[in-house]
Design an enzyme around this catalytic site. Structure first.
Site, PDB file in Angstrom:
ATOM      1  N   ASP A  29       0.857  -1.189  -0.051  1.00  0.00           N
ATOM      2  CA  ASP A  29       0.070   0.158   0.091  1.00  0.00           C
ATOM      3  C   ASP A  29       0.852   1.343  -0.089  1.00  0.00           C
ATOM      4  O   ASP A  29       1.649   1.109   1.042  1.00  0.00           O
ATOM      5  CB  ASP A  29      -0.971  -0.026   1.287  1.00  0.00           C
ATOM      6  CG  ASP A  29      -1.749  -1.131   1.496  1.00  0.00           C
ATOM      7  OD1 ASP A  29      -1.548  -2.134   2.178  1.00  0.00           O
ATOM      8  OD2 ASP A  29      -2.903  -1.476   0.532  1.00  0.00           O
TER       9      ASP A  29
ATOM     10  N   GLU B 208     -14.160  -4.514  -0.868  1.00  0.00           N
ATOM     11  CA  GLU B 208     -13.898  -4.326   0.595  1.00  0.00           C
ATOM     12  C   GLU B 208     -15.162  -4.619   1.237  1.00  0.00           C
ATOM     13  O   GLU B 208     -15.885  -3.828   1.012  1.00  0.00           O
ATOM     14  CB  GLU B 208     -13.482  -2.738   0.641  1.00  0.00           C
ATOM     15  CG  GLU B 208     -11.981  -2.441   0.238  1.00  0.00           C
ATOM     16  CD  GLU B 208     -11.864  -1.047  -0.099  1.00  0.00           C
ATOM     17  OE1 GLU B 208     -12.668  -0.220   0.462  1.00  0.00           O
ATOM     18  OE2 GLU B 208     -10.756  -0.664  -0.674  1.00  0.00           O
TER      19      GLU B 208
END
Lengths: 249, 207
Positions: free
Chosen positions: A13, A132
């Site tokens: 990330d 998600e």
């Protein structure tokens, strides 16, 4: 050492120039330079790498093309890029820089037709839909689909959403449990099973890996086709070689 | 001996950057070209490819690259087909209706059929070769490794064709590599299969 049909994937990330790691997809800590991590994991035998732009939505675009280009020059395993990819031009740019696949979330909510455009031009296999999932309070096996790194609620049910994008031509699901992300408490296997029940395309799970035993449990469940890990390896709590050894034994 | 330049076919189907990077990494030189005149003079040709068969074969024919490739075959120039490029070298494909391939190899391209596993096949699988095929220059110094696959269709041959190595995915058996003298094809991506994939490209460069 490679384990057939189960990919060990390193997820980076990235915010600005740094790999970050967080809990519940918020609260960030810088852990190092993306290229260095990519090279290290490649050398350690990782099966695949995901470069995720975690602040792309703030700028309205993906900022990782430089990192991607450089990584593709020295890392010879598939690299997936995600975060802020909104248009067919973004996808074209990513693939031409050397990405194997693209991972898209937000843009599919606002523009589901994008799936078809990408599939026609480049094939379904290059499209991973990043899902998600966050548990809906008090409703048992129900999860809501979120975007923007778990910050925004789409209002859609994860199972309905997965079926929808699969029908439109997405080639793979990257499934993240927001509840488990960064907690090191293990994977949400119920979530994996619920998604597995409605999909015929590959699933990669992430969110919750605290130890190689968690990954072993996920592998043995036969519910998914790969695992994307981040803090477990970024903080050197474990390493790719020993994770793989654990699965083989 | 001067370093030959490997021509990577440019025909609007697929990721050539990774292949170019991999060739650079093994100390080779490459040139991306969709010009039949350049292709005709190549010392080595790589046919890459990602995406749909029909679109790809039509692009090749439109650019007259099919004819240029056939000339290379006559001259016994080493040709490597990767992924869709490997499928395009075959007799025909059943993807989105029946389409004819370049017919450099006698295979048929069909949808992966498995009840056990998801499709597309995305991941690392082993390839199995006969001993004689393992002696082919493309396989020099390589043994029993896994390679990265990403595909929904697979190449199949009639039983008597003996130039092919196989892989299995969820019970579905398909041809993952064909080594027919100077015509070589792989369903997987050597440019994304780490050290062993790079070694194969190096072996190809030396053919």
């Amino acid at each position: 050492m490679r384990i057939t049909d189960f990919r060990i994937i390193a997820r980076l990330d990235i915010k600005n120039e740094h790999v970050i790691k967080g809990i519940h997809l918020e609260g960030l800590r810088k852990v190092g330079k993306p290229f260095d991590f990519a090279k290290k994991y490649y050398t350690d035998g990782v099966d695949e790498i995901v470069l995720q732009d975690s602040v792309a939505s703030l700028y309205g675009r993906n900022n990782l093309f430089n990192v991607l280009e450089r990584a593709c020059q020295e890392v010879f395993v598939p690299i997936v890029i995600g975060g802020g990819l909104r248009t067919i031009e973004d996808v074209e740019k990513a693939l031409e820089a050397g990405a194997d696949r693209v991972s898209i979330n937000s843009a599919f909510f606002s523009n589901p037709k994008l799936i078809e455009s990408i599939a026609i031009r480049y094939g379904s296999q290059c499209i991973a839909c990043s899902v998600e999932a966050k548990k809906v309070d008090g409703l048992g096996k129900k999860w809501g689909a979120y975007f923007d790194c778990g910050r925004e609620e789409s209002g859609k049910d994860v199972i309905d959403w997965v079926k929808f994008v699969q029908d439109l031509g997405v080639g793979e699901i990257f499934l993240t449990s927001i509840d488990r992300e960064g907690t090191k408490s293990g994977f949400d296997l119920e979530l994996c099973e619920a998604v597995r029940d409605v999909t015929s395309i590959p699933i990669v799970a992430s969110g919750g890996a605290g130890s190689k035993e968690h990954i072993l449990e996920l592998y043995k469940s036969k519910l998914v086709d790969g695992v994307a890990i981040a803090s477990l390896i970024h903080y050197e709590l474990d390493d790719i070689k020993s994770i793989k050894r654990c699965l083989i034994e | 001996m001067f370093d030959r330049v490997i021509v990577i076919l440019d025909y609007a189907a697929g990721n050539t950057t990774s292949i170019k990077n991999a060739i650079d990494a093994i100390g080779g030189r490459s040139e991306l070209s969709g010009d039949p005149d350049v292709v005709r003079k190549a010392s080595h040709l790589i046919i890459p490819g990602v995406g749909a068969f029909s679109h790809a074969i039509n692009s090749l024919k439109k650019q007259h690259l099919d004819l240029a490739i056939l000339e290379l075959v006559k001259k016994e120039i080493p040709i490597l087909g990767i992924c869709l490029g490997y499928q395009l070298m075959q007799e025909m494909s059943y993807e989105h209706g029946l389409n004819e391939g370049l017919k450099l190899l006698p295979g048929k391209v069909k949808l992966i059929k498995t009840e056990e596993k998801p499709v597309p096949h995305i991941g690392w699988s082993e390839i199995r070769l006969s001993d004689s095929l393992s002696n082919h220059p493309f396989m020099k110094g390589i043994k029993g490794e896994k390679y990265y696959f990403i595909h929904s269709y697979g190449v199949q041959y009639e039983k008597q064709f003996d130039k092919s190595g196989f892989s299995a995915y969820g019970g579905y058996r398909f041809s993952s590599i064909t080594l027919s003298d100077n015509i070589v094809g792989v369903q997987f991506h050597p440019e994304k299969s780490a050290i062993n994939g790079l070694k194969m490209l190096e072996n190809f460069k030396k053919m």
